[in-house]
Design a protein around this motif. Structure first.
Motif, PDB file in Angstrom:
ATOM      1  N   ILE A  35       0.855  -1.182   0.000  1.00 42.39           N
ATOM      2  CA  ILE A  35       0.000   0.000   0.000  1.00 42.39           C
ATOM      3  C   ILE A  35       0.896   1.238   0.000  1.00 42.39           C
ATOM      4  N   VAL A  36       0.732   2.061  -1.029  1.00 42.98           N
ATOM      5  CA  VAL A  36       1.428   3.349  -1.091  1.00 42.98           C
ATOM      6  C   VAL A  36       0.460   4.405  -0.559  1.00 42.98           C
ATOM      7  N   PHE A  37       0.908   5.231   0.388  1.00 42.90           N
ATOM      8  CA  PHE A  37      -0.023   6.186   0.979  1.00 42.90           C
ATOM      9  C   PHE A  37       0.648   7.531   1.236  1.00 42.90           C
ATOM     10  N   ASP A  38      -0.205   8.528   1.426  1.00 47.72           N
ATOM     11  CA  ASP A  38       0.262   9.871   1.770  1.00 47.72           C
ATOM     12  C   ASP A  38      -0.775  10.510   2.683  1.00 47.72           C
ATOM     13  N   THR A  39      -0.338  11.473   3.473  1.00 50.64           N
ATOM     14  CA  THR A  39      -1.237  12.172   4.392  1.00 50.64           C
ATOM     15  C   THR A  39      -1.073  13.679   4.234  1.00 50.64           C
ATOM     16  N   GLU A  40      -2.107  14.417   4.622  1.00 54.82           N
ATOM     17  CA  GLU A  40      -2.039  15.862   4.796  1.00 54.82           C
ATOM     18  C   GLU A  40      -2.469  16.165   6.229  1.00 54.82           C
ATOM     19  N   THR A  41      -1.876  17.200   6.802  1.00 56.88           N
ATOM     20  CA  THR A  41      -2.062  17.478   8.226  1.00 56.88           C
ATOM     21  C   THR A  41      -2.272  18.970   8.463  1.00 56.88           C
ATOM     22  N   LEU A  71      -4.310  14.873  11.632  1.00 54.68           N
ATOM     23  CA  LEU A  71      -4.447  14.375  10.262  1.00 54.68           C
ATOM     24  C   LEU A  71      -5.727  14.931   9.647  1.00 54.68           C
ATOM     25  N   VAL A  72      -5.662  15.404   8.388  1.00 59.44           N
ATOM     26  CA  VAL A  72      -6.866  15.917   7.722  1.00 59.44           C
ATOM     27  C   VAL A  72      -7.186  15.180   6.420  1.00 59.44           C
ATOM     28  N   GLU A  73      -6.258  14.399   5.914  1.00 59.28           N
ATOM     29  CA  GLU A  73      -6.517  13.655   4.672  1.00 59.28           C
ATOM     30  C   GLU A  73      -5.569  12.481   4.585  1.00 59.28           C
ATOM     31  N   ASN A  94     -12.252  15.827   9.744  1.00 56.38           N
ATOM     32  CA  ASN A  94     -12.375  17.037  10.548  1.00 56.38           C
ATOM     33  C   ASN A  94     -11.339  16.956  11.669  1.00 56.38           C
ATOM     34  N   PRO A  95     -10.381  17.894  11.717  1.00 57.51           N
ATOM     35  CA  PRO A  95      -9.311  17.783  12.715  1.00 57.51           C
ATOM     36  C   PRO A  95      -9.693  18.307  14.098  1.00 57.51           C
ATOM     37  N   GLU A  96     -10.866  18.891  14.225  1.00 59.79           N
ATOM     38  CA  GLU A  96     -11.341  19.430  15.505  1.00 59.79           C
ATOM     39  C   GLU A  96     -10.403  20.509  16.052  1.00 59.79           C
ATOM     40  N   ARG A  97      -9.751  21.224  15.150  1.00 62.90           N
ATOM     41  CA  ARG A  97      -8.891  22.336  15.528  1.00 62.90           C
ATOM     42  C   ARG A  97      -8.688  23.219  14.305  1.00 62.90           C
ATOM     43  N   PRO A  98      -8.294  24.475  14.483  1.00 60.07           N
ATOM     44  CA  PRO A  98      -8.096  25.370  13.340  1.00 60.07           C
ATOM     45  C   PRO A  98      -6.935  24.917  12.461  1.00 60.07           C
ATOM     46  N   MET A  99      -7.054  25.201  11.187  1.00 59.59           N
ATOM     47  CA  MET A  99      -6.000  24.868  10.234  1.00 59.59           C
ATOM     48  C   MET A  99      -4.885  25.907  10.292  1.00 59.59           C
ATOM     49  N   ASN A 100      -3.658  25.440  10.319  1.00 54.87           N
ATOM     50  CA  ASN A 100      -2.506  26.327  10.247  1.00 54.87           C
ATOM     51  C   ASN A 100      -2.451  26.969   8.860  1.00 54.87           C
ATOM     52  N   ALA A 101      -2.200  28.275   8.813  1.00 56.83           N
ATOM     53  CA  ALA A 101      -2.231  29.007   7.542  1.00 56.83           C
ATOM     54  C   ALA A 101      -1.172  28.492   6.567  1.00 56.83           C
ATOM     55  N   VAL A 102      -0.003  28.142   7.067  1.00 56.83           N
ATOM     56  CA  VAL A 102       1.051  27.629   6.186  1.00 56.83           C
ATOM     57  C   VAL A 102       0.649  26.283   5.611  1.00 56.83           C
ATOM     58  N   ALA A 103       0.077  25.422   6.446  1.00 55.05           N
ATOM     59  CA  ALA A 103      -0.375  24.116   5.975  1.00 55.05           C
ATOM     60  C   ALA A 103      -1.470  24.271   4.925  1.00 55.05           C
ATOM     61  N   GLU A 104      -2.397  25.187   5.157  1.00 55.90           N
ATOM     62  CA  GLU A 104      -3.481  25.401   4.197  1.00 55.90           C
ATOM     63  C   GLU A 104      -2.944  25.885   2.857  1.00 55.90           C
ATOM     64  N   SER A 105      -1.886  26.695   2.879  1.00 55.41           N
ATOM     65  CA  SER A 105      -1.307  27.174   1.626  1.00 55.41           C
ATOM     66  C   SER A 105      -0.673  26.051   0.821  1.00 55.41           C
ATOM     67  N   ILE A 106      -0.313  24.967   1.498  1.00 50.58           N
ATOM     68  CA  ILE A 106       0.316  23.828   0.820  1.00 50.58           C
ATOM     69  C   ILE A 106      -0.727  22.902   0.223  1.00 50.58           C
ATOM     70  N   HIS A 107      -1.756  22.537   1.022  1.00 54.31           N
ATOM     71  CA  HIS A 107      -2.725  21.561   0.518  1.00 54.31           C
ATOM     72  C   HIS A 107      -4.100  22.148   0.193  1.00 54.31           C
ATOM     73  N   GLY A 108      -4.353  23.380   0.590  1.00 55.54           N
ATOM     74  CA  GLY A 108      -5.594  24.036   0.214  1.00 55.54           C
ATOM     75  C   GLY A 108      -6.825  23.589   0.982  1.00 55.54           C
ATOM     76  N   LEU A 109      -6.659  22.872   2.091  1.00 54.36           N
ATOM     77  CA  LEU A 109      -7.803  22.365   2.857  1.00 54.36           C
ATOM     78  C   LEU A 109      -8.128  23.350   3.979  1.00 54.36           C
ATOM     79  N   SER A 110      -9.272  23.999   3.877  1.00 54.17           N
ATOM     80  CA  SER A 110      -9.649  25.041   4.828  1.00 54.17           C
ATOM     81  C   SER A 110     -10.525  24.490   5.953  1.00 54.17           C
ATOM     82  N   ASP A 111     -10.678  25.286   6.996  1.00 59.47           N
ATOM     83  CA  ASP A 111     -11.577  24.917   8.096  1.00 59.47           C
ATOM     84  C   ASP A 111     -13.001  24.705   7.577  1.00 59.47           C
ATOM     85  N   LYS A 112     -13.442  25.566   6.670  1.00 57.93           N
ATOM     86  CA  LYS A 112     -14.792  25.468   6.135  1.00 57.93           C
ATOM     87  C   LYS A 112     -14.981  24.164   5.371  1.00 57.93           C
TER      88      LYS A 112
END
Length: 232
Positions: free
Chosen positions: A4-10, A21-23, A44-62
């Motif tokens: 299994i090849v896998f990747d995560t976003e956080t 973990l968010v994805e 749903n990470p149950e916490r606010p998204m870090n702005a730098v992380a969001e700029s990398i993967h584009g996954l917002s709180d909304k």
């Protein structure tokens, strides 16, 4: 052999500091060949998204607000990966987040002996070179033009191609007409077609003689006296 090849976003860099973990995206290989079976989920990470992380993967709180918690999908994930080796790029990072999330919902950690780190393989094969996923895809001619931002499933699909190249190239596991790895299972998991990562197949070039060529050939044959194919 199943892998299994896998990747995560956080949300950030450290689960110890509260990042989540968010994805997650997983791709199944059998004997180094993609089967088309995959597992993909946002959380749903149950916490606010870090702005730098969001700029990398584009996954917002909304976007993540109505997604399931990791605990709701943990069993489905574990059922998908089974006991297969797990391949990731900078695998210690992904394993750290994954095992932290599993521990939060009462599951045992995944043993590190199952870890296959393509970053370590790349560093061994290409010392001193760049070892990012982008750089390695460029080195091995893997098309990443559709990778605008990081995404767990897309990156897992690219990494699966890279892993094959790092461990021997396209000659591994070649099997013509093998339907067992065609991705035709109907077991509830997502199916990602391999064809979208392949170059379009060219139509065969015309190779038969044109009418004009046939006429010229006939005229040439008529000039041969007593040809062998006309002898009794």
């Amino acid at each position: 052999m199943r892998e299994i090849v896998f990747d995560t976003e956080t949300t950030g860099l450290s689960p110890i500091d509260g990042d989540r973990l968010v994805e997650i995206g997983c791709v199944e290989l059998i004997n180094k060949v993609e089967t088309g079976r995959s597992f993909h989920c946002y959380f749903n990470p149950e916490r606010p998204m870090n702005a730098v992380a969001e700029s990398i993967h584009g996954l917002s709180d909304k976007f993540l607000a109505d997604k399931p918690l990791f605990a709701e999908k943990a069993k489905s994930f574990l059922d998908f990966i089974g006991f297969s080796p797990l391949v990731a790029h900078n695998a210690a990072f992904d394993f750290g987040f994954l095992n932290h999330e599993l521990g939060r919902c009462g599951y045992s950690a995944i043993c590190m002996t199952r870890m296959v780190d393509t970053l370590a393989i790349a560093r061994s094969k290409h010392p001193g070179a760049k070892h990012t996923l982008d750089a390695l895809c460029t080195r091995y001619g893997i098309d990443r033009s559709h990778r605008v931002k990081h995404g767990a499933l897309l990156d897992a699909q690219l990494l699966a191609q890279l892993y094959v190249e790092l461990t021997g190239g396209r000659q591994i596991g070649m099997a013509l007409g093998d339907d067992s790895a065609s991705g035709g299972r109907k077991d509830g998991y997502n199916t990602a077609s391999q064809s979208k990562n392949r170059k379009p197949r060219r139509n065969p070039r015309p190779h038969q003689a044109s009418p004009q060529e046939l006429l010229r050939h006939g005229a040439f044959i008529d000039k041969i006296s007593d040809p062998v194919w006309r002898q009794a």
